[in-house]
Design an enzyme around this catalytic site. Structure first.
Site, short mmCIF file in Angstrom:
data_model
loop_
_atom_site.label_atom_id
_atom_site.label_comp_id
_atom_site.label_asym_id
_atom_site.label_seq_id
_atom_site.Cartn_x
_atom_site.Cartn_y
_atom_site.Cartn_z
CD GLU A 60 -3.08 -0.57 2.30
OE1 GLU A 60 -4.24 -1.00 2.18
OE2 GLU A 60 -2.72 0.09 3.30
CB CYS A 61 0.77 4.36 0.09
SG CYS A 61 1.02 6.11 -0.24
N GLY A 62 3.46 3.58 0.21
CA GLY A 62 4.90 3.42 0.29
C GLY A 62 5.35 2.00 0.00
#
Length: 440
Positions: free
Chosen positions: A332-334
């Site tokens: 997720e994201c990073g």
């Protein structure tokens, strides 16, 4: 997984007319002061915020949870609020401002702090920054208290007072309007917490955090009416049946350190309640995910601040690549950025990442991307089938320079407009900037 729930816990909502009014300082100081007085406090935070709840948890000595009327249905909200069982009091910190929300409703509301306060009967303590006003603060407070569909109103805490005369002027006007003053905080610049992009510097990165929280607690205890605040706490109707999100099964290797910290506590709680075993590991310490794990989950966080260290973490990267050959990996994201080929930092230096997805991201010319998201899965995600409707949000500063894999999902914003970020899927590896909150 459906669970029975009982009465809503007694609580207070800490809210403000605008950002920067001192809401978080009051919340943390109040939680800590109540704990020091012998109470068990359950913290909650409105909306999609990873950072503040970590501070709440340290202040309370008890896990904090997010509540979100846009992304959570009634059953999910009831399940999370049910985590206050055994607490003497709940403290619910609002996000942004009391009434601000999306234009379009989600699962149980539009995301406003006022909706949660009204649903669970937690009266509002309005924090007012009165540094540049006097009697006019009364007009602000009265307007907030009498706004259509206002939640119960406990009173105000005055912040940034300039002296005794300033306090008397405002207290006199509040008394005339029948608005209780539950605290009067003088100007104090040394209590501010350090900040960086995306919010406060994370709680786990502040070695002196307990000392800071104790100073906040002493400040609030000296200048707020703790007994009055406790007596103002109320609760609303009983909770309905709660339902936790459907989890991935089995053993979950979860990256947890300063670079990978953005995962919602209610999701981890749901995984545990369903029998999953959580296996934490630290990529920054060059730890590989447990080889016996059924799933590797890389949360969001700040990989851009540690890109060189991650690129050099051969044990971590080798273990991650080996896992992806036979079992699922999700970022997720990073975590999504780390699954890609390269991450370019703010100085323009390119760092090789895991190479499990055809993704290159850059922070060299950052751009803010922020908002609620609905996702319709175009590929399976651990715990969710193709076609599943998921609720979440997106919040990052990175830009996608290259993305070559098939999309993970079709995404729209809170108003139903398509957004370009689709995430990626390649074999058993998936990733997206989308932060999962709940299933629709």
């Amino acid at each position: 997984m459906t669970i029975p729930t009982g009465a809503a816990p007694r609580g207070l909502t800490i809210a403000a007319p605008a950002s920067g009014a001192g809401k978080t300082t009051l919340t943390l100081g109040l939680i800590r002061a109540l704990v020091r007085a012998g109470l068990t406090v359950q913290p909650f935070k409105n909306g999609p915020d990873y950072i503040d709840p970590a501070f709440h948890a340290v202040a309370a000595g008890r896990q904090a949870f997010n509540l979100d009327s846009w992304a959570m249905g009634e059953a999910a909200l009831s399940a999370v609020v049910g985590m206050a069982e055994g607490a003497d009091l709940t403290i619910f910190e609002g996000s942004m401002w009391l009434y601000d929300a999306t234009e379009s409703p989600g699962l149980s509301g539009q995301g406003a702090t006022s909706e949660i306060a009204r649903r669970f009967g937690w009266p509002v303590v309005l924090v007012l920054d009165v540094a540049a006003q006097a009697q006019s603060a009364g007009a602000v407070a009265r307007g907030f208290a009498q706004y259509p569909d206002a939640p119960p109103f406990a009173g105000v805490v005055l912040n940034n007072l300039g002296g005794a005369r300033h306090e008397v002027m405002i207290r006199t006007e509040m008394a005339r309007l029948g608005i209780p003053v539950l605290g009067a905080l003088p100007r104090r610049s040394d209590l501010a917490l350090p900040e960086r992009h995306l919010g406060l510097v994370q709680a786990a990165e502040q070695a002196d955090l307990h000392a800071r929280l104790d100073r906040m607690a002493a400040f609030v205890a000296d200048h707020a009416d703790l007994n009055g605040l406790i007596l103002a706490a109320k609760s609303g109707p009983p909770l309905g049946p709660g339902r936790w999100p459907d989890p991935p099964a089995g053993r979950i290797a979860l990256a947890r350190d300063a670079a990978f910290s953005f995962v919602y506590p209610h999701l981890i709680e749901a995984w545990r309640r369903a029998g999953a075993e959580i296996l934490p590991f630290s990529p920054l310490s060059d730890e590989a995910p447990d080889a016996t794990a059924d799933l590797v989950w890389l949360p969001g966080g700040y990989p851009e601040l540690h890109a060189g260290q991650i690129a050099a973490a051969e044990t971590f990267l080798t273990g991650l690549r080996r896992h992806a050959q036979a079992k699922p990996v999700h970022g997720e994201c990073g975590g999504y950025m780390v699954l890609g080929e390269a991450l370019i930092d703010a100085d323009g230096h390119s760092h090789q990442m895991a190479g499990l997805l055809g993704l290159v991201t850059s922070f060299e010319r950052p751009q803010m991307v922020l908002g609620y998201r609905r996702a319709e899965l175009l590929a399976p995600l651990p715990g969710h089938r193709i076609g599943a409707q998921l609720m979440g949000h997106e919040f990052h500063l990175s830009r996608v320079l290259r993305q070559t894999d098939p999309p993970l999902a079709r995404l729209t914003d809170a108003e139903g407009n398509p957004v370009p970020e689709t995430g990626s899927a390649r074999g058993l590896v998936t990733g997206s900037f989308f932060h999962l909150i709940s299933a629709a």
